[in-house]
Enzyme design. Structure first.
Site, mmCIF file in Angstrom:
data_model
loop_
_atom_site.group_PDB
_atom_site.id
_atom_site.type_symbol
_atom_site.label_atom_id
_atom_site.label_comp_id
_atom_site.label_asym_id
_atom_site.label_seq_id
_atom_site.Cartn_x
_atom_site.Cartn_y
_atom_site.Cartn_z
ATOM 1 N N THR A 1 -15.572 -14.172 -17.804
ATOM 2 C CA THR A 1 -15.620 -12.720 -17.792
ATOM 3 C C THR A 1 -14.520 -12.219 -18.711
ATOM 4 O O THR A 1 -13.432 -12.788 -18.753
ATOM 5 C CB THR A 1 -15.500 -12.163 -16.356
ATOM 6 O OG1 THR A 1 -15.502 -10.754 -16.413
ATOM 7 C CG2 THR A 1 -14.265 -12.648 -15.645
ATOM 8 N N GLU B 1 -17.713 -12.432 -11.160
ATOM 9 C CA GLU B 1 -17.036 -13.166 -10.075
ATOM 10 C C GLU B 1 -17.871 -13.205 -8.801
ATOM 11 O O GLU B 1 -17.511 -13.877 -7.835
ATOM 12 C CB GLU B 1 -15.689 -12.502 -9.746
ATOM 13 C CG GLU B 1 -14.627 -12.644 -10.820
ATOM 14 C CD GLU B 1 -14.654 -11.532 -11.849
ATOM 15 O OE1 GLU B 1 -15.727 -10.910 -12.036
ATOM 16 O OE2 GLU B 1 -13.611 -11.280 -12.481
ATOM 17 N N LYS C 1 -4.857 9.867 -14.090
ATOM 18 C CA LYS C 1 -3.976 10.519 -13.133
ATOM 19 C C LYS C 1 -3.354 11.729 -13.811
ATOM 20 O O LYS C 1 -2.512 11.596 -14.690
ATOM 21 C CB LYS C 1 -2.905 9.550 -12.633
ATOM 22 C CG LYS C 1 -2.867 9.588 -11.139
ATOM 23 C CD LYS C 1 -2.033 8.533 -10.531
ATOM 24 C CE LYS C 1 -2.178 8.676 -9.010
ATOM 25 N NZ LYS C 1 -1.351 7.781 -8.288
ATOM 26 N N TRP D 1 -5.955 12.172 -8.930
ATOM 27 C CA TRP D 1 -6.961 11.312 -9.552
ATOM 28 C C TRP D 1 -8.168 12.120 -10.013
ATOM 29 O O TRP D 1 -8.673 12.961 -9.265
ATOM 30 C CB TRP D 1 -7.451 10.263 -8.547
ATOM 31 C CG TRP D 1 -6.614 9.035 -8.546
ATOM 32 C CD1 TRP D 1 -5.556 8.764 -9.356
ATOM 33 C CD2 TRP D 1 -6.772 7.906 -7.691
ATOM 34 N NE1 TRP D 1 -5.038 7.532 -9.071
ATOM 35 C CE2 TRP D 1 -5.755 6.980 -8.047
ATOM 36 C CE3 TRP D 1 -7.652 7.565 -6.675
ATOM 37 C CZ2 TRP D 1 -5.617 5.745 -7.418
ATOM 38 C CZ3 TRP D 1 -7.509 6.343 -6.047
ATOM 39 C CH2 TRP D 1 -6.499 5.442 -6.411
HETATM 40 P P1 ADP Z 1 -16.584 -7.401 -17.369
HETATM 41 O O1 ADP Z 1 -15.392 -7.393 -16.473
HETATM 42 O O2 ADP Z 1 -16.482 -8.247 -18.563
HETATM 43 O O3 ADP Z 1 -17.161 -6.037 -17.628
HETATM 44 P P2 ADP Z 1 -18.613 -7.892 -15.365
HETATM 45 O O4 ADP Z 1 -19.953 -7.769 -15.942
HETATM 46 O O5 ADP Z 1 -18.380 -8.921 -14.368
HETATM 47 O O6 ADP Z 1 -17.676 -8.181 -16.552
HETATM 48 O O7 ADP Z 1 -18.170 -6.482 -14.849
HETATM 49 C C1 ADP Z 1 -18.044 -6.137 -13.513
HETATM 50 C C2 ADP Z 1 -17.672 -4.704 -13.434
HETATM 51 O O8 ADP Z 1 -18.698 -3.870 -13.967
HETATM 52 C C3 ADP Z 1 -17.482 -4.191 -12.028
HETATM 53 O O9 ADP Z 1 -16.198 -4.498 -11.546
HETATM 54 C C4 ADP Z 1 -17.688 -2.700 -12.201
HETATM 55 O O10 ADP Z 1 -16.518 -2.059 -12.678
HETATM 56 C C5 ADP Z 1 -18.713 -2.627 -13.285
HETATM 57 N N1 ADP Z 1 -20.037 -2.403 -12.708
HETATM 58 C C6 ADP Z 1 -21.004 -3.309 -12.482
HETATM 59 N N2 ADP Z 1 -22.091 -2.716 -11.935
HETATM 60 C C7 ADP Z 1 -21.792 -1.400 -11.812
HETATM 61 C C8 ADP Z 1 -22.494 -0.254 -11.308
HETATM 62 N N3 ADP Z 1 -23.728 -0.334 -10.845
HETATM 63 N N4 ADP Z 1 -21.846 0.931 -11.319
HETATM 64 C C9 ADP Z 1 -20.596 1.034 -11.801
HETATM 65 N N5 ADP Z 1 -19.889 0.010 -12.287
HETATM 66 C C10 ADP Z 1 -20.480 -1.199 -12.301
#
Ligand code: ADP
Length: 543
Positions: free
Chosen positions: A183, A330, A440, A445
């Site tokens: 990732t 993860e 912020k 927020w």
């Molecule tokens: P990277 O960290 O490289 O982007 P990932 O694909 O594992 O890899 O990303 C996971 C992240 O993507 C989550 O922690 C979240 O922030 C975001 N994410 C995934 N699905 C959604 C969703 N449906 N809505 C909002 N954020 C999302």
């Protein structure tokens, strides 16, 4: 303990999934749109046999249990074969993200210790830029996707041609590694996640449930999400489990091509990130009569927040359903899905849209909680914001050989997602931000996701990303980068007036920067770090 008398030692491995595919669903088809636009079609019988041939060939090349075999490929039938063959011979499937920079790929393939890489021929120019740095690499196998394999490389087809279609599986411990995926981090090195057989089986089973992906043998599934992005969200293994047919789009992911494929192949489920579906919606809005996609049951959307205006647009203007899912590499990746519960089905379209646009509630065996900075667990009141933490049998317990991120795992066994959320009394999660994107302003927020969603509901807007800009008085203020739809525009005052009904005044962006395109990550998410790098000082310069 009064001991269970069940066969608790029965090992849950991907071998059962491959065997199930070959035994029960041999006649279902697998379709691939090749680079030149022609269609490759075969059955799961062929897929099963060729997976065995690939396992035999890899064994002949010296691949042993636990060895990492990388793939660098688009979504195709050969990539599906690799998904099935590599873990079931006891080796570890390592999907490489073809959109990363060669430096990152060199680090990732070397860190994982890939001994073989199976690459599309069309991606050899990329592979050649980093393969020299992968110290463990012994063989490159070329999948001839757009022409014959060049001299000096092993050709996938020749390699498997003489092999037996029977394969003697090794005994696989369900706790052994099946696959790996890195990732991207905005800071530090990419982090490797190692999936196990048990975790992959349990994840596939749960993902297939009716209120999750709802996969069935009758489905025809189009993963637009790349096979290097978190196991293509479980769809290939979900198909092996259920027998659903797979429709692979190959390298061309343009909206007209996807719609053509969805219509011609009677796709019932299609999965992709919001940017993909936004493009498809724009095209349908121009002329929906060109495509008969009435077989479609729903579009799965995730990876970043799906704007409610898009979900509503598909439903209202085209009668099409979206299912919004949240997950992470993860987490194998599925964590939660936005399904409307029965008791709210009659509560009207507003409630339904609110539910569908949220990140939904957790699938079975994923525990969720959110905590404040001190680690105190927060109430599920739909208002209190905190960092989401998760645990479950397909959640990473640690990263592969990487101590930089050890603090992502709490002493009491939870994984810190880095997502800032609220959770309501029904368990529905709403992501307000990733912690690194939070704004912020004067100590308060502001949710960039909420603002983006609202701006993208404006009729002139194609895409919008909100990010933090430094401010002399308030520390940080929101700025919006916007892309207009062709031939449309709107002023700052018009956009702010549009937002005012839903947001406190101090939430409104200080400015709207019109950009040709929002920068995106390798998996199609808004890359706010690039916006911050470029425009982060914009308000310090008196704008
Ligand atoms: P990277 O960290 O490289 O982007 P990932 O694909 O594992 O890899 O990303 C996971 C992240 O993507 C989550 O922690 C979240 O922030 C975001 N994410 C995934 N699905 C959604 C969703 N449906 N809505 C909002 N954020 C999302």
């Amino acid at each position: 303990m009064f001991k269970s008398l069940m066969m608790d030692d029965y090992q849950l491995t991907l071998v059962q999934l491959l065997e199930r595919l070959g035994t029960y669903f041999p006649d279902n088809d697998v379709v691939t749109r090749l680079a030149d636009g022609t269609i490759h079609r075969y059955t799961y019988r062929d897929c099963y046999n060729r997976s065995h041939q690939l396992s035999n060939a890899l064994r002949r090349l010296g691949v042993k249990e636990g060895d990492r075999v990388g793939t660098l490929g688009w979504n195709t039938f050969r990539h599906m074969e690799a998904y099935l063959a590599i873990p079931t011979m006891g080796a570890v499937l390592h999907t490489l993200n073809l959109r990363l920079h060669p430096h990152d790929l060199a680090y990732i393939a070397d860190h994982a210790g890939d001994s073989v890489i199976i690459a599309d021929r069309s991606l050899l120019p990329l592979l050649e830029q980093f393969k020299g740095e992968v110290k463990s690499l012994r063989h490159v196998i070329v999948m001839p996707d757009d022409g014959p394999t060049p001299e000096g490389y092993l050709d996938y087809e020749q390699l498997i041609a003489g092999e037996s279609t029977d394969f003697a599986y090794p005994d696989i411990d369900e706790r052994s590694a099946a696959a790996m995926c890195y990732t991207s981090g905005t800071t530090g090195h990419p982090k490797g996640v190692v999936y196990g057989h048990r975790s992959s089986v349990l994840h596939s089973l749960t993902a297939a449930l009716p209120d999750a992906l709802g996969l069935s043998e009758r489905d025809r599934v189009l993963p637009v999400v790349p096979m290097f992005h978190a196991n293509a969200w479980s769809l290939p293994y979900g198909a092996a489990l259920t027998g659903a047919s797979m429709i692979f789009p190959g390298p061309v992911l343009q909206p007209p091509v996807l719609l053509d494929l969805m219509a011609a192949e009677k796709v019932t489920i299609a999965a992709g990130v919001p940017t993909i579906w936004n493009g498809v919606l724009a095209l349908l809005d121009q002329d929906a009569s060109k495509w008969d996609i009435s077989a479609l049951r729903y579009m799965l959307v995730g990876g970043s927040a799906a704007p409610p205006a898009m979900i509503e647009g598909f439903k209202k203007r085209h009668g099409l359903d979206m299912v919004h899912a949240w997950g992470m590499t993860e987490m194998s990746p599925i964590g939660s899905l936005a399904r409307v519960k029965n008791k709210e089905l009659d509560a009207g379209p507003e409630v339904a849209l609110g539910r569908r646009a949220s990140q939904g509630y957790a699938v079975p065996f994923v525990d969720t909680r959110h905590v404040d900075d001190a680690g105190t667990v927060l109430p599920w009141d739909g208002q209190t914001m905190g960092e989401l933490e998760v645990r479950g049998p397909w959640v990473a317990a640690t990263y592969y050989n990487n101590d930089e991120q050890a603090d992502r795992f709490t002493p009491d066994g939870w994984f810190k997602t880095g997502d800032i959320v609220t959770i309501d009394s029904e368990g529905y999660i709403t992501i307000t931000d990733r912690s690194k994107d939070v704004i912020k302003s004067g100590g308060e927020w502001i949710s960039t996701v909420a603002l983006e969603n609202a701006i993208m509901a404006h009729p002139a807007i194609m895409e919008a990303a909100v990010f933090a800009a430094r401010h002399p008085k308030w520390d940080e203020r929101p700025l919006a980068a916007v892309v207009f739809k062709p031939g449309q525009e709107a002023t700052k005052d018009e956009l702010n007036a549009f937002l005012e009904k839903d947001f406190a005044k101090f939430w409104l962006p200080d400015d709207y920067l019109v950009v040709p395109e929002i920068p995106k990550t390798s998996v199609g998410k808004f890359q706010k770090i690039r916006l911050r790098e470029e425009y982060g000082e914009y308000l310090m310069k008196g704008n």
